[in-house]
Design a protein around this motif. Structure first.
Motif, mmCIF file in Angstrom:
data_model
loop_
_atom_site.group_PDB
_atom_site.id
_atom_site.type_symbol
_atom_site.label_atom_id
_atom_site.label_comp_id
_atom_site.label_asym_id
_atom_site.label_seq_id
_atom_site.Cartn_x
_atom_site.Cartn_y
_atom_site.Cartn_z
ATOM 1 N N LEU A 255 0.807 -1.225 0.000
ATOM 2 C CA LEU A 255 0.000 0.000 0.000
ATOM 3 C C LEU A 255 0.836 1.269 0.000
ATOM 4 O O LEU A 255 0.299 2.358 -0.200
ATOM 5 C CB LEU A 255 -0.907 0.030 1.238
ATOM 6 N N SER A 256 2.133 1.161 0.250
ATOM 7 C CA SER A 256 2.946 2.350 0.496
ATOM 8 C C SER A 256 2.896 3.397 -0.616
ATOM 9 O O SER A 256 2.815 4.587 -0.315
ATOM 10 C CB SER A 256 4.392 1.951 0.803
ATOM 11 N N PRO A 257 2.912 3.059 -1.920
ATOM 12 C CA PRO A 257 2.821 4.128 -2.912
ATOM 13 C C PRO A 257 1.481 4.843 -2.910
ATOM 14 O O PRO A 257 1.411 6.053 -3.143
ATOM 15 C CB PRO A 257 3.074 3.405 -4.248
ATOM 16 N N TYR A 258 0.416 4.117 -2.596
ATOM 17 C CA TYR A 258 -0.916 4.734 -2.575
ATOM 18 C C TYR A 258 -1.059 5.669 -1.369
ATOM 19 O O TYR A 258 -1.729 6.702 -1.457
ATOM 20 C CB TYR A 258 -1.981 3.645 -2.556
ATOM 21 N N LEU A 259 -0.407 5.319 -0.266
ATOM 22 C CA LEU A 259 -0.396 6.214 0.883
ATOM 23 C C LEU A 259 0.483 7.431 0.603
ATOM 24 O O LEU A 259 0.158 8.553 1.000
ATOM 25 C CB LEU A 259 0.095 5.473 2.124
ATOM 26 N N ALA A 260 1.607 7.225 -0.079
ATOM 27 C CA ALA A 260 2.518 8.333 -0.369
ATOM 28 C C ALA A 260 1.871 9.376 -1.261
ATOM 29 O O ALA A 260 2.122 10.577 -1.107
ATOM 30 C CB ALA A 260 3.798 7.800 -1.018
ATOM 31 N N PHE A 261 1.032 8.947 -2.211
ATOM 32 C CA PHE A 261 0.375 9.884 -3.116
ATOM 33 C C PHE A 261 -1.031 10.258 -2.644
ATOM 34 O O PHE A 261 -1.751 10.948 -3.350
ATOM 35 C CB PHE A 261 0.320 9.302 -4.525
ATOM 36 N N GLY A 262 -1.396 9.795 -1.462
ATOM 37 C CA GLY A 262 -2.682 10.178 -0.901
ATOM 38 C C GLY A 262 -3.881 9.636 -1.647
ATOM 39 O O GLY A 262 -4.962 10.212 -1.587
ATOM 40 N N ARG A 401 14.859 8.476 -5.711
ATOM 41 C CA ARG A 401 14.416 8.361 -7.109
ATOM 42 C C ARG A 401 13.991 6.944 -7.449
ATOM 43 O O ARG A 401 13.180 6.728 -8.356
ATOM 44 C CB ARG A 401 15.545 8.801 -8.053
ATOM 45 N N GLU A 402 14.540 5.970 -6.734
ATOM 46 C CA GLU A 402 14.228 4.568 -7.036
ATOM 47 C C GLU A 402 12.963 4.092 -6.334
ATOM 48 O O GLU A 402 12.321 3.152 -6.795
ATOM 49 C CB GLU A 402 15.407 3.668 -6.635
ATOM 50 N N PHE A 403 12.587 4.710 -5.197
ATOM 51 C CA PHE A 403 11.402 4.284 -4.467
ATOM 52 C C PHE A 403 10.150 4.867 -5.088
ATOM 53 O O PHE A 403 9.969 6.082 -5.119
ATOM 54 C CB PHE A 403 11.466 4.743 -3.008
ATOM 55 N N LEU A 404 9.259 4.015 -5.572
ATOM 56 C CA LEU A 404 7.965 4.495 -6.049
ATOM 57 C C LEU A 404 7.189 5.105 -4.897
ATOM 58 O O LEU A 404 6.450 6.077 -5.077
ATOM 59 C CB LEU A 404 7.171 3.332 -6.665
ATOM 60 N N ASP A 405 7.346 4.563 -3.709
ATOM 61 C CA ASP A 405 6.601 5.032 -2.538
ATOM 62 C C ASP A 405 7.369 6.100 -1.761
ATOM 63 O O ASP A 405 7.152 6.273 -0.562
ATOM 64 C CB ASP A 405 6.256 3.868 -1.613
ATOM 65 N N TYR A 406 8.241 6.813 -2.438
ATOM 66 C CA TYR A 406 9.052 7.838 -1.774
ATOM 67 C C TYR A 406 8.180 8.849 -1.036
ATOM 68 O O TYR A 406 7.332 9.500 -1.626
ATOM 69 C CB TYR A 406 9.915 8.553 -2.812
ATOM 70 N N GLN A 554 12.212 -0.374 9.009
ATOM 71 C CA GLN A 554 11.870 0.559 7.943
ATOM 72 C C GLN A 554 10.355 0.581 7.809
ATOM 73 O O GLN A 554 9.752 -0.302 7.218
ATOM 74 C CB GLN A 554 12.502 0.117 6.614
ATOM 75 N N GLN A 555 9.712 1.612 8.347
ATOM 76 C CA GLN A 555 8.261 1.600 8.441
ATOM 77 C C GLN A 555 7.567 2.136 7.202
ATOM 78 O O GLN A 555 6.354 2.230 7.169
ATOM 79 C CB GLN A 555 7.829 2.420 9.660
ATOM 80 N N SER A 556 8.305 2.526 6.188
ATOM 81 C CA SER A 556 7.640 3.081 5.019
ATOM 82 C C SER A 556 6.948 2.002 4.209
ATOM 83 O O SER A 556 6.129 2.290 3.350
ATOM 84 C CB SER A 556 8.654 3.802 4.130
ATOM 85 N N LEU A 557 7.301 0.761 4.441
ATOM 86 C CA LEU A 557 6.738 -0.330 3.655
ATOM 87 C C LEU A 557 5.717 -1.100 4.467
ATOM 88 O O LEU A 557 5.968 -1.481 5.596
ATOM 89 C CB LEU A 557 7.852 -1.292 3.223
ATOM 90 N N PHE A 558 4.582 -1.363 3.835
ATOM 91 C CA PHE A 558 3.545 -2.120 4.521
ATOM 92 C C PHE A 558 3.343 -3.453 3.832
ATOM 93 O O PHE A 558 2.338 -4.008 3.738
ATOM 94 C CB PHE A 558 2.251 -1.303 4.557
#
Length: 558
Positions: A255-262, A401-406, A554-558
């Motif tokens: 879910l991390s990229p969807y959370l990153a872009f709201g 730049r490499e993380f889609l969920d940056y 690393q909590q950015s990843l779910f």
């Protein structure tokens, strides 16, 4: 005109700015539109990449399809201050509604510029908190309670657009060009049909940066499908399978990229998580399966909490993007221009050719898909910071730049944590060979991403430089020819890193500065810190110059 300025909140549900704009428009008989800015200043930042750009496009396309014709989604091909100033010139009366954003320093400076612009043009700008991040937070003592209060509030439904004026397009003045020129502004094209022109902005990126064909697709439907599959099927063994790159790809929620872009909010995820728990309690699953699910859901929920915890750090101290949290560790590594040797190490690391198979396989997966699991992210950062001894301020934008969920608020505080410059976290110097043995003992993951090593026998797959020369020749993989030698000697590099860190951690003032960092950013979770008040008391009989306050996950990843 009641304008909803979209940044990284590309959704309708649980979106306070949409509701406020629509309510104000109904009361004033005004109209509503949304604005998204294709901002050259942000696109040109060192942490921006084409995959972020294209993911946002996919999210916006789906959002535009959900809006009625009389509520246009405007795409401005200009920086936000210029775009909003143009709107102010076009409208007799303009009001702006948006979420607060905790982005990189460039977006922080952009928002300050917009604030000044609104003051000069008497344009009301209404900002709303995003998730549970608190602007101008005085201290961390009560933050946990604030998080709970925010997350227990009902999820806002998607807004109703009825009773709004049925205008199909915003009527710009005929003399807009003259107005712009008179005010020294470039002509800004505002259009709700800019999708064919979107690709024109790719030229802002260096040619070696391209979109990732294997990345996740954007859009709310994708987010909802991802969450549903995780909570009904994939997540059962999440707690036990999220560490290995072999199992994490499917066991994590993704879910991390969807959370990153709201595209979806934390509160929405928690609501669905609560429903999943209720269904689990009413199910007829065997007790063992129920226990596995309960443990995994609890672990997943804790990461939703830590998501906001880390973003709060950057919100409270935006300088964390370029300054170490612990001021005494700011000079521990070299942040001047990289030497030729350091530059070669950095390139080998980011391109996945360090000679350490677990590092290279993870980096190659990340470069192909935009994702790798949390433990391997920690290893990649730690390897760059300790074995290669590169300053995190050089490597953090490269990896962003490499993380889609940056997510800047997660990325920079955690990069510092894994690089050992916070002064309040346990040091974690990962051994890539051990990580390979623990999480990929048969070399399945390594061989998938490093086909050069496909014939190397299992005993040496994690450390191919130790493979006997005769076997290397038989396997068709000679180290130093077909696959690189390690860029550093693993034992010597780790020993040198420990020595450097010890010297800095024994310097005068280290402990006092660590306490300051804790007071500003440390978790107050009593269970985590070992006492009811959550004070920064060292655990496990550690020396006072080695405070251990928070975990290394690393909590950015779910």
């Amino acid at each position: 005109m009641h304008l909803v300025w979209l940044k990284k909140d590309l959704r309708l549900s649980d979106h306070a700015p949409w509701h406020a704009a629509i309510a104000a428009a109904r009361e004033s008989k005004g109209c509503v539109a949304a604005l998204y800015c294709l901002e050259p200043k942000l696109i040109k930042q060192p942490d921006s990449a084409p995959q972020h750009f294209e993911f946002a496009r996919e999210c916006l396309q789906e959002l535009a399809e959900q809006l009625p014709e009389h509520v246009p989604l405007l795409l401005a091909k200009a920086n936000a201050p210029v775009s909003l100033q143009t709107m102010a010139l076009c409208c007799q009366q303009l009001s702006i509604y948006s979420h607060e954003e905790t982005g990189n320093w460039a977006s922080f400076a952009r928002d300050k510029e917009v604030k000044a612009l609104c003051a000069n043009h008497a344009v009301p700008w209404f900002e709303f908190p995003n998730n549970a991040v608190v602007r101008k937070l005085e201290n961390r003592d009560e933050w946990g309670k604030l998080w709970l209060e925010t997350m227990r509030k009902p999820v806002l439904p998607a807004p109703e657009f009825s009773e709004l004026p049925q205008t199909t397009w915003f009527d710009f003045p005929q003399n807009l060009q003259q107005q712009l020129e008179a005010n020294g502004l470039p002509c800004v094209q505002l259009n709700c049909s800019l999708w064919p022109q979107w690709a024109q902005y790719v030229h802002f990126y260096p040619k070696h940066l391209t979109d990732k064909t294997l990345r996740q697709r954007g859009g709310r439907q994708q987010a909802q499908r991802c969450l549903s599959e995780f909570l009904s099927e994939r997540g059962m063994n999440y707690r036990f399978e999220m560490s290995s790159p072999l199992s994490a790809e499917s066991a994590c929620s993704r879910l991390s990229p969807y959370l990153a872009f709201g595209v979806i909010s934390i509160r929405e995820v928690l609501e669905v998580l609560g429903q999943a728990r209720q269904q689990l309690a009413e199910s007829d699953l065997p007790p063992k399966a129920q226990t596995q699910w309960k443990q995994s859901l609890k672990s997943f929920e804790s990461r939703l909490h830590w998501h906001c915890h880390f973003i709060q750090k950057l919100e409270s101290e935006p300088e964390l993007e370029f300054r170490s949290a612990h001021r005494g560790l700011n000079a521990m590594r070299n942040f001047s221009e990289l030497s030729p040797e350091e530059n070669q190490k950095a390139l080998a690391w980011i391109e996945g050719r360090t000679g350490f198979p677990m590092v290279d396989a993870c980096m190659r997966m990340l470069r192909a898909t935009g994702w790798v699991n949390f433990r391997m992210r920690a290893m990649l950062v730690a390897f760059a910071s300790y074995q290669l001894w590169l300053d995190w301020r050089h490597t953090a934008p490269m990896l962003a730049r490499e993380f889609l969920d940056y997510e800047p608020g997660i990325h920079y505080p955690q990069f510092q944590m894994q690089s050992g410059v916070t002064g309040i976290n346990t040091l974690r110097i990962y051994n890539p060979v051990k990580q390979a043995k623990d999480h990929d003992p048969n070399g399945v993951f390594i061989r998938r991403w490093i086909p050069e090593l496909k014939n190397i026998p299992n005993p040496w797959i994690g450390e191919p430089w130790n493979t006997p020369q005769l076997i290397q020749q038989e396997c068709g993989c000679v180290i130093g020819v077909d696959y690189p030698w390690p860029v550093v000697d693993p034992d010597t590099a780790i020993s040198k890193a420990r020595s450097n860190i010890t010297e800095f951690r024994h310097r005068k003032g280290f402990v006092e500065e660590s306490k300051r960092v804790y007071e500003k950013h440390g978790s107050r979770n009593p269970n985590r810190n070992g006492n009811n008040r959550g004070s920064p008391r060292p655990r496990n009989n550690k020396r006072p110059d080695e405070p251990e306050i928070e975990t290394d996950s690393q909590q950015s990843l779910f």
